[in-house]
Scaffold this motif. Structure first.
Motif, PDB file in Angstrom:
ATOM      1  N   ASN A  23       2.440   6.480  -3.405  1.00  0.00           N
ATOM      2  CA  ASN A  23       1.908   7.581  -2.599  1.00  0.00           C
ATOM      3  C   ASN A  23       1.142   8.593  -3.435  1.00  0.00           C
ATOM      4  OD1 ASN A  23       4.561   6.467  -1.563  1.00  0.00           O
ATOM      5  ND2 ASN A  23       3.843   7.485   0.286  1.00  0.00           N
ATOM      6  N   GLN A  24       1.686   8.934  -4.615  1.00  0.00           N
ATOM      7  CA  GLN A  24       1.034   9.923  -5.455  1.00  0.00           C
ATOM      8  C   GLN A  24      -0.328   9.429  -5.942  1.00  0.00           C
ATOM      9  OE1 GLN A  24       2.037  13.093  -5.985  1.00  0.00           O
ATOM     10  NE2 GLN A  24       3.655  12.604  -4.529  1.00  0.00           N
ATOM     11  N   MET A  25      -0.430   8.152  -6.231  1.00  0.00           N
ATOM     12  CA  MET A  25      -1.712   7.596  -6.655  1.00  0.00           C
ATOM     13  C   MET A  25      -2.776   7.785  -5.578  1.00  0.00           C
ATOM     14  SD  MET A  25      -2.665   3.594  -7.363  1.00  0.00           S
ATOM     15  CE  MET A  25      -2.380   3.210  -5.625  1.00  0.00           C
ATOM     16  N   ARG A  26      -2.373   7.609  -4.321  1.00  0.00           N
ATOM     17  CA  ARG A  26      -3.322   7.708  -3.211  1.00  0.00           C
ATOM     18  C   ARG A  26      -3.586   9.157  -2.806  1.00  0.00           C
ATOM     19  NH1 ARG A  26      -3.357   2.557  -1.080  1.00  0.00           N
ATOM     20  NH2 ARG A  26      -1.722   1.226  -1.947  1.00  0.00           N
ATOM     21  N   GLU A  27      -2.509   9.928  -2.674  1.00  0.00           N
ATOM     22  CA  GLU A  27      -2.642  11.273  -2.104  1.00  0.00           C
ATOM     23  C   GLU A  27      -3.039  12.324  -3.134  1.00  0.00           C
ATOM     24  OE1 GLU A  27       1.150  11.933  -0.346  1.00  0.00           O
ATOM     25  OE2 GLU A  27       0.987  10.210   1.038  1.00  0.00           O
TER      26      GLU A  27
END
Length: 353
Positions: free
Chosen positions: A294-298
């Protein structure tokens, strides 16, 4: 003025690809490529400096070239050439310490990117279903490349505290695969027959080489609007594959063995130099590992171009058919399903994927 980027570990294919890619960015003025060995591949217009990051000379390289961005890719689980495990650990840990010490003394350095691995989470029977960047491992890795990555990240956190003016980005990549992948897991999947642990079918995640290069490039620049590329990020393709699915897609037969037998076999093939079937890899092939991205995307703002399944498919195409090509197996299953049942009648036709 454009950026002056120093990249370590350029003698490896992945490092060489990143050097060639980042030179095309208009923000980059010069690329300083560093490794202890002369690379066999082309580095484009980069300035190659043959230096050992385990030695204090790396500090002079930073100062002489007025480097402001450091991309540390020389943290790996596969030795180059005839290198030993001891030499590899020295490069991973001692080399990182020396590099961070040089960065700490250099006022010009403003950004540090470190290629790490999801190995920091380890692989244990009581692991959570999905690791996030803040999930502590249930069992800390006790040796090998996994322990190296834990130590490397510890030194990086210490550097970030001492130099809060430097933007630090740690990228925890899942198992990297692709046509030119050079890793213990790629060597394992290249074996004609895959030994597995009886009773286990672990979940695996992969990151494609192309996505790895792009994430490193994004992390080495100033963040785009609405994103942040400082901190720690898991990097992997969407979805998971079971080890049994990987074997079928490769066309490799599996040999389920009891744990002691697999450990003995791992020691044997490691001694023969067939593949580095290390204890940490054995734990991965027993318990698996899945991370949240999630952190990679958001936050980082990156959407992988390849899913885990697509990454593995690209790897399979580069390795050629195995002993049991999936198409042939599917055809045999279809023909078997069409045979009359023993008690009369016809069972429904099925197709093996």
């Amino acid at each position: 003025m454009g950026k002056v980027v120093l990249v370590t570990g350029v003698a490896r294919q992945l490092g060489g690809r990143f050097v060639r890619r980042i030179q095309r960015d208009p923000q980059v003025e010069r690329v300083i490529a560093v490794d202890v060995l002369q690379p066999e591949h082309h580095l484009g217009g980069a300035d190659f400096v043959q230096a050992d990051i385990r030695q204090p000379t790396i500090g002079r390289v930073l100062a002489e070239h007025d480097v402001d961005t450091v991309v540390h890719m020389d943290v790996t689980g596969t030795p180059l050439g005839s290198g030993s495990r001891a030499t590899l650990k020295e490069t991973n840990v001692i080399g990182t310490m020396q590099l961070l010490g040089a960065c700490q003394k250099s006022p010009a350095v403003k950004r540090l990117v470190v290629k790490s691995s999801t190995n920091v989470y380890g692989s244990a029977p009581r692991d959570p279903a999905v690791f996030t960047e803040t999930t502590p491992p249930k069992s800390l890795p006790s040796g090998g490349f996994a322990k190296d990555t834990v130590e490397v990240e510890g030194y990086v956190r210490g550097f970030a505290r001492r130099r809060p003016d430097v933007a630090v980005c740690v990228l925890r990549f899942a198992n990297i695969l692709g046509p030119s992948a050079d890793s213990p897991l790629a060597s394992y999947f290249s074996m004609p027959v895959l030994p597995t642990v009886l009773g286990y079918d672990p979940r695996l995640q992969f990151a494609h080489e192309d996505d790895v290069i792009e994430v490193l490039r994004i992390a080495s620049h100033e963040p785009e609007r609405g994103s942040l590329n400082s901190g720690t990020f898991n990097v992997a393709g969407d979805g998971v594959l079971l080890l049994s699915q990987c074997a079928r897609r490769l066309g490799r037969p599996t040999v389920p063995l009891l744990m002691p037998a697999v450990s003995w076999l791992g020691s044997a093939v490691r001694t023969l130099g067939v593949t580095d079937f290390s204890p940490e890899q054995l734990r991965l092939l027993t318990h698996g590992r899945v991370v949240a991205t999630n952190q990679m995307r958001e936050t980082l703002g990156y959407q992988p171009k390849y899913t885990t399944a697509q990454t593995f498919a690209d790897f399979v195409r580069s390795r050629g058919p195995g002993l049991l090509p999936p198409e042939a197996v599917a055809g045999a299953v279809d023909r078997f399903a069409e045979l009359p049942a023993l008690g009369g009648g016809r069972p429904p036709t099925q197709s093996a994927n």
